[in-house]
Design an enzyme around this catalytic site. Sequence first.
Site, PDB file in Angstrom:
ATOM      1  N   ASP A 182       3.981   0.868  12.004  1.00  0.00           N
ATOM      2  CA  ASP A 182       2.800   0.205  11.451  1.00  0.00           C
ATOM      3  C   ASP A 182       2.630  -1.227  11.968  1.00  0.00           C
ATOM      4  O   ASP A 182       1.569  -1.824  11.793  1.00  0.00           O
ATOM      5  CB  ASP A 182       2.874   0.178   9.914  1.00  0.00           C
ATOM      6  CG  ASP A 182       2.477   1.509   9.307  1.00  0.00           C
ATOM      7  OD1 ASP A 182       1.992   2.385  10.048  1.00  0.00           O
ATOM      8  OD2 ASP A 182       2.646   1.679   8.083  1.00  0.00           O
ATOM      9  N   ARG A 203      -8.757  -0.080   4.257  1.00  0.00           N
ATOM     10  CA  ARG A 203      -7.791   0.882   3.709  1.00  0.00           C
ATOM     11  C   ARG A 203      -6.498   0.194   3.321  1.00  0.00           C
ATOM     12  O   ARG A 203      -5.785   0.670   2.438  1.00  0.00           O
ATOM     13  CB  ARG A 203      -7.419   1.932   4.761  1.00  0.00           C
ATOM     14  CG  ARG A 203      -8.533   2.732   5.291  1.00  0.00           C
ATOM     15  CD  ARG A 203      -7.972   3.703   6.306  1.00  0.00           C
ATOM     16  NE  ARG A 203      -7.504   4.831   5.556  1.00  0.00           N
ATOM     17  CZ  ARG A 203      -7.831   6.087   5.841  1.00  0.00           C
ATOM     18  NH1 ARG A 203      -8.570   6.357   6.881  1.00  0.00           N
ATOM     19  NH2 ARG A 203      -7.403   7.054   5.099  1.00  0.00           N
ATOM     20  N   CYS A 227      -5.675   8.023   9.165  1.00  0.00           N
ATOM     21  CA  CYS A 227      -5.993   7.458  10.475  1.00  0.00           C
ATOM     22  C   CYS A 227      -5.582   8.436  11.576  1.00  0.00           C
ATOM     23  O   CYS A 227      -4.542   9.101  11.475  1.00  0.00           O
ATOM     24  CB  CYS A 227      -5.252   6.130  10.665  1.00  0.00           C
ATOM     25  SG  CYS A 227      -5.953   4.786   9.691  1.00  0.00           S
ATOM     26  N   ASP A 229       4.516  20.243   8.226  1.00  0.00           N
ATOM     27  CA  ASP A 229       5.394  21.409   8.146  1.00  0.00           C
ATOM     28  C   ASP A 229       6.685  21.110   7.384  1.00  0.00           C
ATOM     29  O   ASP A 229       7.189  21.954   6.630  1.00  0.00           O
ATOM     30  CB  ASP A 229       5.708  21.913   9.570  1.00  0.00           C
ATOM     31  CG  ASP A 229       6.267  20.808  10.464  1.00  0.00           C
ATOM     32  OD1 ASP A 229       5.677  19.715  10.480  1.00  0.00           O
ATOM     33  OD2 ASP A 229       7.298  21.025  11.114  1.00  0.00           O
ATOM     34  N   LEU A 230       7.223  19.885   7.555  1.00  0.00           N
ATOM     35  CA  LEU A 230       8.480  19.543   6.864  1.00  0.00           C
ATOM     36  C   LEU A 230       8.267  19.513   5.354  1.00  0.00           C
ATOM     37  O   LEU A 230       9.145  19.903   4.575  1.00  0.00           O
ATOM     38  CB  LEU A 230       9.000  18.172   7.327  1.00  0.00           C
ATOM     39  CG  LEU A 230       9.346  18.039   8.815  1.00  0.00           C
ATOM     40  CD1 LEU A 230       9.719  16.604   9.159  1.00  0.00           C
ATOM     41  CD2 LEU A 230      10.513  18.971   9.149  1.00  0.00           C
ATOM     42  N   ARG A 242       0.188  14.366  13.196  1.00  0.00           N
ATOM     43  CA  ARG A 242       0.544  14.197  11.784  1.00  0.00           C
ATOM     44  C   ARG A 242       0.683  15.537  11.045  1.00  0.00           C
ATOM     45  O   ARG A 242      -0.030  15.805  10.074  1.00  0.00           O
ATOM     46  CB  ARG A 242      -0.458  13.265  11.079  1.00  0.00           C
ATOM     47  CG  ARG A 242      -0.653  11.960  11.819  1.00  0.00           C
ATOM     48  CD  ARG A 242      -1.350  10.911  11.022  1.00  0.00           C
ATOM     49  NE  ARG A 242      -0.438  10.148  10.187  1.00  0.00           N
ATOM     50  CZ  ARG A 242      -0.804   9.110   9.442  1.00  0.00           C
ATOM     51  NH1 ARG A 242      -2.057   8.731   9.422  1.00  0.00           N
ATOM     52  NH2 ARG A 242       0.074   8.472   8.705  1.00  0.00           N
ATOM     53  N   PRO A 243       1.590  16.402  11.509  1.00  0.00           N
ATOM     54  CA  PRO A 243       1.779  17.684  10.822  1.00  0.00           C
ATOM     55  C   PRO A 243       2.443  17.481   9.460  1.00  0.00           C
ATOM     56  O   PRO A 243       2.944  16.391   9.157  1.00  0.00           O
ATOM     57  CB  PRO A 243       2.716  18.447  11.762  1.00  0.00           C
ATOM     58  CG  PRO A 243       3.443  17.397  12.523  1.00  0.00           C
ATOM     59  CD  PRO A 243       2.551  16.193  12.596  1.00  0.00           C
ATOM     60  N   LYS A 272       0.838  -1.211   0.000  1.00  0.00           N
ATOM     61  CA  LYS A 272       0.000   0.000   0.000  1.00  0.00           C
ATOM     62  C   LYS A 272       0.867   1.253   0.000  1.00  0.00           C
ATOM     63  O   LYS A 272       0.627   2.186  -0.764  1.00  0.00           O
ATOM     64  CB  LYS A 272      -0.893  -0.028   1.241  1.00  0.00           C
ATOM     65  CG  LYS A 272      -1.471   1.299   1.657  1.00  0.00           C
ATOM     66  CD  LYS A 272      -2.282   1.103   2.922  1.00  0.00           C
ATOM     67  CE  LYS A 272      -2.580   2.339   3.710  1.00  0.00           C
ATOM     68  NZ  LYS A 272      -1.456   3.044   4.279  1.00  0.00           N
ATOM     69  N   ASN A 273       1.884   1.262   0.866  1.00  0.00           N
ATOM     70  CA  ASN A 273       2.660   2.499   1.034  1.00  0.00           C
ATOM     71  C   ASN A 273       3.630   2.770  -0.111  1.00  0.00           C
ATOM     72  O   ASN A 273       4.299   3.798  -0.132  1.00  0.00           O
ATOM     73  CB  ASN A 273       3.396   2.494   2.386  1.00  0.00           C
ATOM     74  CG  ASN A 273       2.416   2.597   3.541  1.00  0.00           C
ATOM     75  OD1 ASN A 273       1.303   3.100   3.368  1.00  0.00           O
ATOM     76  ND2 ASN A 273       2.803   2.106   4.706  1.00  0.00           N
TER      77      ASN A 273
HETATM   78  C1  UD1 Z   1       4.604   7.095   8.715  1.00  0.00           C
HETATM   79  C2  UD1 Z   1       5.704   6.104   8.968  1.00  0.00           C
HETATM   80  C3  UD1 Z   1       5.734   5.156   7.811  1.00  0.00           C
HETATM   81  C4  UD1 Z   1       4.353   4.530   7.660  1.00  0.00           C
HETATM   82  C5  UD1 Z   1       3.291   5.604   7.522  1.00  0.00           C
HETATM   83  C6  UD1 Z   1       1.879   5.034   7.477  1.00  0.00           C
HETATM   84  C7  UD1 Z   1       7.852   6.436  10.091  1.00  0.00           C
HETATM   85  C8  UD1 Z   1       9.077   7.262  10.194  1.00  0.00           C
HETATM   86  N1  UD1 Z   1       6.981   6.784   9.146  1.00  0.00           N
HETATM   87  O1  UD1 Z   1       4.869   7.787   7.530  1.00  0.00           O
HETATM   88  O2  UD1 Z   1       6.713   4.165   7.994  1.00  0.00           O
HETATM   89  O3  UD1 Z   1       4.322   3.679   6.576  1.00  0.00           O
HETATM   90  O4  UD1 Z   1       3.357   6.468   8.629  1.00  0.00           O
HETATM   91  O5  UD1 Z   1       1.428   4.665   8.726  1.00  0.00           O
HETATM   92  O6  UD1 Z   1       7.681   5.480  10.812  1.00  0.00           O
HETATM   93  N2  UD1 Z   1       6.423  14.829  11.132  1.00  0.00           N
HETATM   94  C9  UD1 Z   1       6.502  16.181  11.415  1.00  0.00           C
HETATM   95  N3  UD1 Z   1       6.328  17.059  10.384  1.00  0.00           N
HETATM   96  C10 UD1 Z   1       6.116  16.663   9.098  1.00  0.00           C
HETATM   97  C11 UD1 Z   1       6.036  15.289   8.825  1.00  0.00           C
HETATM   98  C12 UD1 Z   1       6.193  14.384   9.867  1.00  0.00           C
HETATM   99  O7  UD1 Z   1       6.694  16.577  12.549  1.00  0.00           O
HETATM  100  O8  UD1 Z   1       5.990  17.508   8.206  1.00  0.00           O
HETATM  101  C13 UD1 Z   1       6.567  13.849  12.239  1.00  0.00           C
HETATM  102  C14 UD1 Z   1       5.255  13.120  12.518  1.00  0.00           C
HETATM  103  O9  UD1 Z   1       4.453  13.809  13.434  1.00  0.00           O
HETATM  104  C15 UD1 Z   1       5.724  11.799  13.052  1.00  0.00           C
HETATM  105  C16 UD1 Z   1       7.008  11.545  12.298  1.00  0.00           C
HETATM  106  O10 UD1 Z   1       7.436  12.821  11.813  1.00  0.00           O
HETATM  107  O11 UD1 Z   1       6.025  11.907  14.418  1.00  0.00           O
HETATM  108  C17 UD1 Z   1       6.852  10.530  11.158  1.00  0.00           C
HETATM  109  O12 UD1 Z   1       6.140  11.077  10.166  1.00  0.00           O
HETATM  110  P1  UD1 Z   1       6.229  10.636   8.642  1.00  0.00           P
HETATM  111  O13 UD1 Z   1       7.320   9.642   8.395  1.00  0.00           O
HETATM  112  O14 UD1 Z   1       6.178  11.841   7.827  1.00  0.00           O
HETATM  113  O15 UD1 Z   1       4.840   9.950   8.544  1.00  0.00           O
HETATM  114  P2  UD1 Z   1       4.262   9.256   7.332  1.00  0.00           P
HETATM  115  O16 UD1 Z   1       4.821   9.757   6.064  1.00  0.00           O
HETATM  116  O17 UD1 Z   1       2.794   9.276   7.534  1.00  0.00           O
END
Ligand code: UD1
Length: 417
Positions: free
Chosen positions: A305, A397, A116, A124-125, A121-122, A22-23
């Site tokens: 996950d 999903r 979910c 900003d990055l 889940r920000p 999926k990812n």
């Molecule tokens: C995350 C998982 C990924 C998983 C996906 C679906 C990690 C590192 N990532 O990816 O393996 O397949 O969920 O469940 O395990 N964050 C910020 N700012 C941003 C983006 C992220 O602060 O702009 C923080 C998030 O709050 C979180 C962390 O970074 O604590 C991981 O986020 P990220 O890897 O971006 O999440 P996903 O891409 O959803």
Amino acid sequence: MGQYIIEGGNRLNGQVRVQGAKNSALPILAAAVAVGKPCLIHNCPDLSDIDATIKILRSLGCRVVKNGDMVSVDSTGLTSNVISECLMREMRSSIIFMGALISRTGEAEITAPGGCDIGLRPFDLHLSAMKKLGVNVSEKRGKIRCTCKRVRGGRITLSFPSVGATENIILASVRAAGTTVIINAAREPEIADLAYFLNSCGARISGAGESVITVEGVDALHSSQYAIMPDRIAACTYMAAAAITGSSIIADGVVLSHLAPVAGCFEQMGCRIESSGNKLRLTAPERLKSPETVRTMPYPGFPTDCQAIIMSTVSVAQGTTIVCENIFENRFKHVAELNRMGTDIKVHDKIAVINGVKSLQGTAVNATDLRAGAALVLAGLCAEGTTYVRDIHYIDRGYDSFAENLTALGAVIKRKD
Ligand code: UD1
């Protein structure tokens, strides 16, 4: 809302074919927008998140045909670079369209993504990275507007190896003027899969799967066919199904190296893992042993996950397990539901302490997110009596033919919509 009705206590055996990831599939389908030529994607899982992605592609003017596990996307006649709030909210990975649209048209209008509820889940990055690539980003009344003449390559250091941000940067910079270097990039195998797909379309990406990724911008991309890699989280789920029921099963279509952190955990529980080619057999002992502390980390660490899935498994192991969730703030919602089934789990902040119990009892429980839902199904497989897992639209999903696959392995599980 649909539910799974599970009669617990059956041993599993046989072989399960693991779905495409999926990812990987979600960002790769979004990437077809950046390619701008017809793409044929194989081994695409049948999931509601894939349907949501196809809806977005069609809303942008792409021609999409889904035929079994093949999805063809032709973005040649793209007509829009705006994604409505209602489509954005359907899933988290809708945010990846931002990079793809900027790459293709120099513009994108999106809103905050859904997905979910496992934490803040920000993104900003993602936004600050777009700015570093020369994109103007403005936010007004919940709408995020990105514009630029042409993306400019740059050097981006991520403060956290975010999977989504790394994917957005790759997509935005793939047709940029100049070279982009991502430092502290996410190393997840799904990042490498996205890069292999884009390279098959003529992109010049190196280092994907490592901490430093280099993207040399190219003027145009071309058509391609690509097969999505196997889903390591689904593989872990079926391994856990065998472990929690004291069974032996074969998972077919896995990449063992992607499963290293979870395989180690199953071995600590006393499971035997044998592999040959892309097949893996997991054989569980009569009673599982509690593994060492499980800490979720960015890849190659233990995946967040798989946290709920492993928690459910160790809930019937002999001994005490500590699980530390380091990625998301709100990813223990399954605990209250598991405790309704007789588990002994206590949570403090990001730590869960799981005292193994001898048996679980079936009851009605609610899936609160995708992996939490899978964890409850696993608990139901070993529980005494009947378990009703409600709100299974979350499970839809991420799992293709979940009940069918478990039934083929010998589980007694029925879907009721
Ligand atoms: C995350 C998982 C990924 C998983 C996906 C679906 C990690 C590192 N990532 O990816 O393996 O397949 O969920 O469940 O395990 N964050 C910020 N700012 C941003 C983006 C992220 O602060 O702009 C923080 C998030 O709050 C979180 C962390 O970074 O604590 C991981 O986020 P990220 O890897 O971006 O999440 P996903 O891409 O959803």
